[in-house]
Design an enzyme around this catalytic site. Structure first.
Site, PDB file in Angstrom:
ATOM      1  N   LYS A 107       1.853   3.667   5.870  1.00 37.26           N
ATOM      2  CA  LYS A 107       1.828   4.829   4.987  1.00 37.26           C
ATOM      3  C   LYS A 107       2.316   6.110   5.674  1.00 37.26           C
ATOM      4  CE  LYS A 107      -1.454   3.183   1.604  1.00 37.26           C
ATOM      5  NZ  LYS A 107      -1.728   1.828   2.157  1.00 37.26           N
TER       6      LYS A 107
HETATM    7  C1  LIG Z   1      -1.657   0.641   1.396  1.00 37.96           C
HETATM    8  C2  LIG Z   1      -1.518  -0.598   2.201  1.00 37.96           C
HETATM    9  C3  LIG Z   1      -0.974  -1.789   1.648  1.00 37.96           C
HETATM   10  C4  LIG Z   1      -0.584  -1.915   0.192  1.00 37.96           C
HETATM   11  O1  LIG Z   1       0.592  -1.186  -0.123  1.00 37.96           O
HETATM   12  P1  LIG Z   1       0.910  -0.831  -1.648  1.00 37.96           P
HETATM   13  O2  LIG Z   1       2.119   0.044  -1.582  1.00 37.96           O
HETATM   14  O3  LIG Z   1      -0.291  -0.124  -2.176  1.00 37.96           O
HETATM   15  O4  LIG Z   1       1.182  -2.122  -2.354  1.00 37.96           O
HETATM   16  C5  LIG Z   1      -0.818  -2.888   2.486  1.00 37.96           C
HETATM   17  N1  LIG Z   1      -1.203  -2.836   3.783  1.00 37.96           N
HETATM   18  C6  LIG Z   1      -1.742  -1.729   4.326  1.00 37.96           C
HETATM   19  C7  LIG Z   1      -2.170  -1.767   5.752  1.00 37.96           C
HETATM   20  C8  LIG Z   1      -1.908  -0.563   3.576  1.00 37.96           C
HETATM   21  O5  LIG Z   1      -2.461   0.525   4.131  1.00 37.96           O
END
Ligand SMILES: *Cc1c(COP(=O)(O)O)cnc(C)c1O
Length: 430
Positions: A107
């Site tokens: 993220k």
């Molecule tokens: C947020 C997150 C996801 C999921 O991603 P999306 O875009 O919400 O589908 C997967 N793995 C980790 C470690 C995350 O922080």
């Protein structure tokens, strides 16, 4: 570039407005009016470009004329200034490691890009911007790190007391400066309720220029397509890859589909889910039915009504289009654990629970499709989930140096009751 609401009841807006508003007034998600398409030559030449150049080329049409190119250049350079290596796990499976950023989760790219865009737009705004965000763990850390020291922006993060990991709490609370952490004596849902109530409160909106750092924000969503381009840069096989994406709110995979619509060679997408299987069930039955969230060990994917499903549908037109390009598997916690253990034993590669879900789904797919090879998006560093992973492998995970220094820092946090009247008083007295 203009953005329209997928609910079609709000006016079209620029990238600037879409970023500041987050969600359209009619409750819909914003979507770009057109998607640039690049030819084969572009996709060959892109392999030789730097990560920042690619980011600039790809994002420019989406930003349009609301930002000078010099500023966009700087933002792109800052956003992708860490490695995203494609690492071989075995004969036909590679891991795209997206956890080398400041908070050790994927993220970071979206949060950094959005925070810098908002910071830039806020400088033309006399009041300054207040970002309000509720987090169950990962989002808050990425947002805090992304917004730290961004002028004109103050961030207030609400997190549930005792329900985030020690590392996650340190990532939320040790920045100080323009990052304010509120430890709410309640659940994540309580935090979210307080944030929603503040957004709906006219008196609060009179005092603050409020915005959210939600994952549906276009400035967080759009730059995630870069991961897929960087994977392609490092992909040496002749055949396009199968790409397995650990999916929760479906922002990441929807961004991958956007890159695909721009011409990126991809054989197949896999939406790898944990026991929260709304999308897996949709592919089986053609019926979308949201569900109560189930708690799992890959908790960043514990989503029972993925917001970005509407974007996936828009990108691939209809059920038939989705079914052609995307398949899905729901992987249980016990299979996630055995995958972590097996991959570590056989290949000496340590997956985190989210990457393990994606690995398992990809491995099953490749078993049925011999001759193909694929990529797992490894979205978090396993150390972030050490309490879940260590018992599975029977070993301690070594802390990266970046994390060790966290433990030396002071926590800055304010305790907050899960009561809107108390929260409102707090906000108004700031
Ligand atoms: C947020 C997150 C996801 C999921 O991603 P999306 O875009 O919400 O589908 C997967 N793995 C980790 C470690 C995350 O922080």
């Amino acid at each position: 570039m203009k953005y329209y609401s997928l609910n079609h009841q709000s006016p079209d807006v620029s990238f600037r407005e879409a970023t500041i508003q987050g969600q359209a007034p009619d409750g819909g998600l914003y979507f770009p009016q057109s998607i640039p398409v690049y030819n084969e030559k572009w996709w060959t030449e892109v392999k030789l470009k730097s990560k920042a150049e690619i980011a600039f080329d790809l994002m420019s049409p989406y930003i349009g004329d609301v930002m000078e190119s010099q500023t966009l250049h700087r933002i792109c350079e800052e956003t992708v200034d860490f490695e995203m290596p494609l690492v071989r796990i075995n004969n036909n499976i590679f891991s795209l490691e997206l956890f080398h950023g400041p908070t050790l989760a994927f993220k970071d790219v979206g949060a950094r890009f959005m925070s810098r865009c908002l910071g830039y737009f806020a400088t033309n705004n006399t009041r300054g911007v207040t970002v309000l965000v509720a987090t169950s763990g990962d989002t808050g850390g990425a947002v805090a790190s992304g917004f730290l020291d961004v002028p004109g922006v103050e961030v207030i993060i609400l997190y549930p007391s005792g329900r985030v990991s020690e590392v996650q709490e340190l990532q939320l609370t040790t920045h100080g400066k323009n990052i304010i952490a509120l430890e709410v004596s309640g659940s994540f849902d309580d935090c979210q309720r307080l944030v929603k109530a503040a957004f709906a409160d006219a008196e609060i909106r009179e005092h603050f220029f409020l915005t959210s750092a939600n994952s549906i924000n276009v400035a967080r969503w759009l730059p995630q397509q870069l991961y897929y381009i960087y994977a392609w840069q490092q992909w040496l096989n002749d055949e396009p890859p199968v790409i397995s994406v650990p999916s929760g709110n479906f922002g990441n995979i929807a961004a991958g589909l956007l890159a695909y619509k721009s011409g990126l060679p991809v054989r197949q997408f896999i939406a790898a889910c944990n026991s929260n299987d709304v999308f897996t069930e949709y592919l089986k039955s053609a019926i979308y039915q949201s569900k109560e969230t189930v708690a799992t060990m890959s908790n960043a994917m514990d989503v029972g009504d993925p917001s970005n499903f509407v974007r996936v549908l828009r990108l691939l037109d209809d059920y038939k289009g989705v079914k052609e390009m995307v398949c899905s598997e729901s992987v249980s916690d016990s299979d996630t654990k055995s995958t972590i253990a097996e991959v570590y034993r056989k290949y000496k590669y340590l997956l985190d629970p989210h990457g393990a879900v994606a690995f398992k789904a990809l491995e099953n797919y490749l078993m049925l499709h011999p001759g193909m090879s694929g990529i797992v998006l490894e979205t978090a560093h396993p150390v972030k989930f050490a309490p879940a992973v260590e018992p599975v492998i029977g070993e301690k995970i070594e802390m990266p140096a970046k994390l060790l220094t966290l433990f030396e820092n002071k926590k800055w946090k304010t305790k907050m009751a899960p009561d809107y009247a108390v929260f409102k008083d707090y906000l108004l007295s700031r």
